[in-house]
Design an enzyme around this catalytic site. Sequence first.
Site, PDB file in Angstrom:
ATOM      1  N   ASP A 101       0.616  -1.184   0.128  1.00 27.65           N
ATOM      2  CA  ASP A 101      -0.099   0.023   0.016  1.00 27.65           C
ATOM      3  C   ASP A 101       1.017   1.066  -0.032  1.00 27.65           C
ATOM      4  O   ASP A 101       1.293   1.638  -1.055  1.00 27.65           O
ATOM      5  CB  ASP A 101      -0.810  -0.216   1.151  1.00 27.65           C
ATOM      6  CG  ASP A 101      -1.898   0.960   1.377  1.00 27.65           C
ATOM      7  OD1 ASP A 101      -2.021   1.553   0.306  1.00 27.65           O
ATOM      8  OD2 ASP A 101      -2.431   1.189   2.357  1.00 27.65           O
ATOM      9  N   ASP A 157      -7.615  -8.992   6.371  1.00 25.42           N
ATOM     10  CA  ASP A 157      -8.418  -8.604   7.751  1.00 25.42           C
ATOM     11  C   ASP A 157      -9.142  -7.199   7.810  1.00 25.42           C
ATOM     12  O   ASP A 157      -8.491  -6.317   7.270  1.00 25.42           O
ATOM     13  CB  ASP A 157      -8.034  -9.066   9.255  1.00 25.42           C
ATOM     14  CG  ASP A 157      -7.058  -8.040   9.335  1.00 25.42           C
ATOM     15  OD1 ASP A 157      -6.106  -7.496   8.670  1.00 25.42           O
ATOM     16  OD2 ASP A 157      -7.148  -7.740  10.527  1.00 25.42           O
TER      17      ASP A 157
HETATM   18  P1  5GP Z   1       1.927  -0.449   3.930  1.00 29.16           P
HETATM   19  O1  5GP Z   1       2.999  -0.593   4.896  1.00 29.16           O
HETATM   20  O2  5GP Z   1       2.475  -0.769   2.096  1.00 29.16           O
HETATM   21  O3  5GP Z   1       1.129   0.977   3.805  1.00 29.16           O
HETATM   22  O4  5GP Z   1       0.749  -1.409   4.268  1.00 29.16           O
HETATM   23  C1  5GP Z   1       1.077  -2.659   4.115  1.00 29.16           C
HETATM   24  C2  5GP Z   1       0.168  -3.480   5.000  1.00 29.16           C
HETATM   25  O5  5GP Z   1      -1.182  -2.873   5.406  1.00 29.16           O
HETATM   26  C3  5GP Z   1      -0.353  -4.780   4.328  1.00 29.16           C
HETATM   27  O6  5GP Z   1       0.749  -5.865   4.574  1.00 29.16           O
HETATM   28  C4  5GP Z   1      -1.747  -4.945   5.128  1.00 29.16           C
HETATM   29  O7  5GP Z   1      -1.531  -5.955   6.374  1.00 29.16           O
HETATM   30  C5  5GP Z   1      -2.074  -3.563   5.372  1.00 29.16           C
HETATM   31  N1  5GP Z   1      -3.016  -3.253   4.451  1.00 29.16           N
HETATM   32  C6  5GP Z   1      -2.910  -2.197   3.413  1.00 29.16           C
HETATM   33  N2  5GP Z   1      -3.952  -2.092   2.680  1.00 29.16           N
HETATM   34  C7  5GP Z   1      -4.815  -2.982   3.057  1.00 29.16           C
HETATM   35  C8  5GP Z   1      -6.164  -3.278   2.564  1.00 29.16           C
HETATM   36  O8  5GP Z   1      -6.607  -2.784   1.495  1.00 29.16           O
HETATM   37  N3  5GP Z   1      -6.861  -4.323   3.365  1.00 29.16           N
HETATM   38  C9  5GP Z   1      -6.283  -4.902   4.382  1.00 29.16           C
HETATM   39  N4  5GP Z   1      -7.190  -5.919   5.097  1.00 29.16           N
HETATM   40  N5  5GP Z   1      -5.129  -4.443   4.680  1.00 29.16           N
HETATM   41  C10 5GP Z   1      -4.455  -3.934   4.030  1.00 29.16           C
END
Ligand code: 5GP
Length: 173
Positions: A101, A157
């Site tokens: 994300d 989740d």
């Molecule tokens: P980042 O560090 O890239 O912002 O986020 C990574 C983590 O955020 C992912 O491994 C996941 O656990 C959570 N995350 C990000 N987007 C989503 C989403 O659309 N749905 C869910 N369930 N978790 C998300």
Amino acid sequence: MMNISNRPLIDATAIQSRVKELAAQLDGDYQGRALTVVVVLNGAMFFAADITRQMRADILLESIRVRSYTGTAPAPELTLFDAGNDAIAGRHILVLEDIVDSGRTAVAILNHFRARQAASISLCTLLDKPARRIETVEPVYIGFTIDDHFVVGYGMDYNGRYRQLPHIYVLES
Ligand code: 5GP
């Protein structure tokens, strides 16, 4: 009140056929190499279980858990729990994530392994959400690129719920 979409964004059949393709690609790319697959828990647990069982390569399977503390800090503080260095130093590391994300989690994990003398480090994510990227991170292997939705199911989740769903849904308010 949050609900899941009536219809899946990505159904189980589409997930499984993409997982199979990725597994074949990984087998080709890692042929003859000492490969350690690192599963990022909990979100990637089903993805990892499915993709590794489609792979023929001889792999060491490890897992790490990432805790993000948002609180008042500007960036999440990441605490990684993982296995011994024998599975890392001198080996090719493939990190399996559920979704990239902002990219913060992926960058923290990649840096963690860089500091431990891995032969190479690559990232494979089931889902990529490039619209919200803050960090510069390009997963080498991507299952599906999605728009800016919050998704659940197939390991992902919302407050601990929906992980066990076989399809991926959009969470709606
Ligand atoms: P980042 O560090 O890239 O912002 O986020 C990574 C983590 O955020 C992912 O491994 C996941 O656990 C959570 N995350 C990000 N987007 C989503 C989403 O659309 N749905 C869910 N369930 N978790 C998300």
